[in-house]
Scaffold this active site. Sequence first.
Site, PDB file in Angstrom:
ATOM      1  N   THR A   1       0.830  -1.202   0.000  1.00  0.00           N
ATOM      2  CA  THR A   1       0.000   0.000   0.000  1.00  0.00           C
ATOM      3  C   THR A   1       0.870   1.260   0.000  1.00  0.00           C
ATOM      4  O   THR A   1       1.913   1.312   0.651  1.00  0.00           O
ATOM      5  CB  THR A   1      -0.912  -0.005   1.236  1.00  0.00           C
ATOM      6  OG1 THR A   1      -1.663  -1.209   1.218  1.00  0.00           O
ATOM      7  CG2 THR A   1      -1.857   1.174   1.236  1.00  0.00           C
ATOM      8  N   GLU A   2       0.418   2.255  -0.759  1.00  0.00           N
ATOM      9  CA  GLU A   2       1.103   3.548  -0.794  1.00  0.00           C
ATOM     10  C   GLU A   2       0.088   4.640  -0.492  1.00  0.00           C
ATOM     11  O   GLU A   2      -1.123   4.401  -0.572  1.00  0.00           O
ATOM     12  CB  GLU A   2       1.721   3.766  -2.183  1.00  0.00           C
ATOM     13  CG  GLU A   2       2.758   2.716  -2.524  1.00  0.00           C
ATOM     14  CD  GLU A   2       3.553   3.065  -3.765  1.00  0.00           C
ATOM     15  OE1 GLU A   2       3.256   4.101  -4.407  1.00  0.00           O
ATOM     16  OE2 GLU A   2       4.474   2.299  -4.081  1.00  0.00           O
TER      17      GLU A   2
ATOM     18  N   THR B   1       2.403  -3.175   8.475  1.00  0.00           N
ATOM     19  CA  THR B   1       2.394  -3.891   9.753  1.00  0.00           C
ATOM     20  C   THR B   1       3.747  -4.539  10.030  1.00  0.00           C
ATOM     21  O   THR B   1       4.386  -5.056   9.107  1.00  0.00           O
ATOM     22  CB  THR B   1       1.293  -4.982   9.724  1.00  0.00           C
ATOM     23  OG1 THR B   1       0.066  -4.362   9.368  1.00  0.00           O
ATOM     24  CG2 THR B   1       1.149  -5.645  11.079  1.00  0.00           C
TER      25      THR B   1
ATOM     26  N   ILE C   1     -25.244  -3.485  24.522  1.00  0.00           N
ATOM     27  CA  ILE C   1     -25.759  -4.231  25.679  1.00  0.00           C
ATOM     28  C   ILE C   1     -25.026  -3.804  26.953  1.00  0.00           C
ATOM     29  O   ILE C   1     -25.613  -3.757  28.033  1.00  0.00           O
ATOM     30  CB  ILE C   1     -25.647  -5.757  25.427  1.00  0.00           C
ATOM     31  CG1 ILE C   1     -26.665  -6.167  24.364  1.00  0.00           C
ATOM     32  CG2 ILE C   1     -25.877  -6.542  26.722  1.00  0.00           C
ATOM     33  CD1 ILE C   1     -26.608  -7.617  23.947  1.00  0.00           C
TER      34      ILE C   1
ATOM     35  N   GLY D   1     -24.199  -0.916  27.557  1.00  0.00           N
ATOM     36  CA  GLY D   1     -24.681   0.412  27.903  1.00  0.00           C
ATOM     37  C   GLY D   1     -23.527   1.375  28.147  1.00  0.00           C
ATOM     38  O   GLY D   1     -22.520   1.334  27.444  1.00  0.00           O
TER      39      GLY D   1
ATOM     40  N   GLU E   1      -6.700  -5.979   3.940  1.00  0.00           N
ATOM     41  CA  GLU E   1      -6.709  -7.168   3.070  1.00  0.00           C
ATOM     42  C   GLU E   1      -7.889  -7.124   2.101  1.00  0.00           C
ATOM     43  O   GLU E   1      -8.489  -8.146   1.785  1.00  0.00           O
ATOM     44  CB  GLU E   1      -6.748  -8.469   3.888  1.00  0.00           C
ATOM     45  CG  GLU E   1      -5.530  -8.700   4.751  1.00  0.00           C
ATOM     46  CD  GLU E   1      -4.342  -9.278   3.979  1.00  0.00           C
ATOM     47  OE1 GLU E   1      -4.514  -9.711   2.823  1.00  0.00           O
ATOM     48  OE2 GLU E   1      -3.236  -9.293   4.539  1.00  0.00           O
TER      49      GLU E   1
ATOM     50  N   THR F   1     -11.103  -4.225   1.075  1.00  0.00           N
ATOM     51  CA  THR F   1     -12.301  -3.728   1.757  1.00  0.00           C
ATOM     52  C   THR F   1     -13.490  -4.652   1.470  1.00  0.00           C
ATOM     53  O   THR F   1     -13.436  -5.500   0.576  1.00  0.00           O
ATOM     54  CB  THR F   1     -12.656  -2.324   1.225  1.00  0.00           C
ATOM     55  OG1 THR F   1     -12.883  -2.439  -0.185  1.00  0.00           O
ATOM     56  CG2 THR F   1     -11.532  -1.325   1.477  1.00  0.00           C
TER      57      THR F   1
END
Lengths: 259, 417
Positions: B152-153, B184, B373, B375, B399, B401
């Site tokens: 990715t760039e 990563t 749930i 809250g 990886e 979308t």
Amino acid sequence: MNIVVCVKYVPDAQGDRTFNEDNTTDRANVDGLLSELDEYAVEAALKIVEAGEGEVTVVTVGPEQAADALKKALQMGADKAVHVSDEAIHGSDAVATSLVLAEAVKKIGSPDLVLTGLSSTDGTMSVVPAMLAERLGLPQVTQVSTLEVADGTVKGRRDGDAVSESLEASLPALVSVTDQINEPRYPSFKGIMAAKKKPVETWSLADLGVDAGQVGLDAAWTKVESFAQRPPREQGEIVTDEGDGGTKLAEFLAAQKFV
Amino acid sequence: MLYVDVNVKCVTTVTPAQKRPILPMFELTKDHEDFRHVVRDFAEREVAPHIAQWDRDHHFPSHLVPQMGELGFFGLVVPEEYGGAGLDEGAFTYLCLAIEELGRVDQSVGITLSAGVGLGINPILTYGTEEQKQRFLPDLVSGKTLAGFGLTEPDAGSDAGATRTKATLADGQWTVNGAKAFITNSGTDRTSVVTVTAKTGERADGKPEISAIMVPSGTDGFTVEPAYHKLGWHASDTHGLTFSGCVVPQENLLGERGAGFKQFLKTLDDGRIAISALAVGLAQACLEQVTEYSKTRTAFGKPIGINQGVSFQVSDLAVMVEAARLLTYKAAWLKDELESGRRSVAEVKQAAAIAKLYSTEAAVTGTRIATQIFGGNGFMEEYPVARFYRDAKILEIGEGTSEVQRMVIARGLGLPQ
């Protein structure tokens, strides 16, 4: 150096504990595992053998599911396992358990070292190691937090509240270890795969030449009369501070004899 | 605790395509469950007690990497000669189990393993020369080192063909110039090498020639930018990378010149299944949290789970977890079958996209249900569901979308392109 490690299959302390109708711990229908305190004994044995040579045999006395405790020890790296399983053993006390273990250890061979954990995490009696040593006629070095084997002797340190004792015994000997002695390893992937091929023998009382009348609930010297669940914890007292919060807190602590 | 009991017998014989049962069949064996237990034990003892702190401090728990290496997590798909498990069959399913179980406790640790294997080890294992494998793999498998993969760039994401990073070959050396984004495991204290895709020329048809080049950490001109401020995955290591006049030897080319993009595409399906497993772990964690909370939290004098407004949401989540897990392990099984020559690439690609799309959306939904749930408590970092909520979103993005998965699925169905 051949080492026998005695291990126990216990109910998972994080799960629900239940009892059978005869007031014995339900081992069959609960999630169980290798007693965490026994992991230290297995680790100690593996370290000794890895530093030199020899074989680690793990032995357990328990119902069918107890094989899981042996499997864990084999996955960690023990070489072989013995499972003593017999209906008649159900409800055995420490005295009977030590008898069965002693006969199993004799049948395995004459180990240089017998290792156990500090106690089981369910019964927590801590007496089986001493009883077992007596039955096998071995010197006992119990509850040590260090362990060193060299030149036919075993040395260990037992830490008490006020003093630490350095103990030494000639081999063969029985040693029980505490949870301070090491960091037990997790089974590796290779260990899990290797464990599948390791030998596990299952013996009955007859295989050990133990009379069924000597073990089990009827032969037990002590017996659980009754049990009761601990009451659920109650909500604490809530004090509303109306300018006298500090005083009320001090009064509470004084009433509990904390101050 | 919920386990999927996939009690269907595995068809192990080679079946002609037309005779294959309509429902592919697979099972998780006792061996798989034994391994799951160990990973769970490790995650609960070594990760769970510390993760809130690591998350708060944006701390990458580097010490876990060699521990996971020792337990064999990084070597599950690697032959024995490089220190791996050397499994003949089913290796990828084991890896997914490890990722799921780590992800159940913490997503950052799960992605560290997933990326470490999928992006660090796999490209070198698949395309590396014997010398490259010998040089890098043993340390990567043992967890002594980590490797990253830079595709990715800033201006090239899903359209990876738009890569602008350039590498020129002169006098037996590559000179790399450009920038990579969101990489990563690229800046940890044990990162040994980052493989980057770069334009190395132009093909006959006028399209850019993309190749993969390995740039060891510490090479002059290779700068690891400060860590990103991410919404989630705080305990995972993610950096932008810049290369300016960064020179590496010619033999650092990974795989064939001009095959960089093609090579990368081949690893995509694995990565998608792995992210799917990570999502299953997160959804499972949410299910466990809300089940317990619904039983113990009281409102109006009763446990909140007695209200159908709550219990129906928990039920829906249980269905999602089960479905996501089945899709994930079916895809993993197909991938393992592909390795054994019994399945086609197209089948794996479709199953991977379907699993990734469903599981990651289920995980996002699951964290939304969980925080709802819980809250007000669900909005508090004292409760893990708040971290889960922040960690979930990236699953629908990384990886490929969700939109890209839908494109892949549509293509697999033969829809007009």
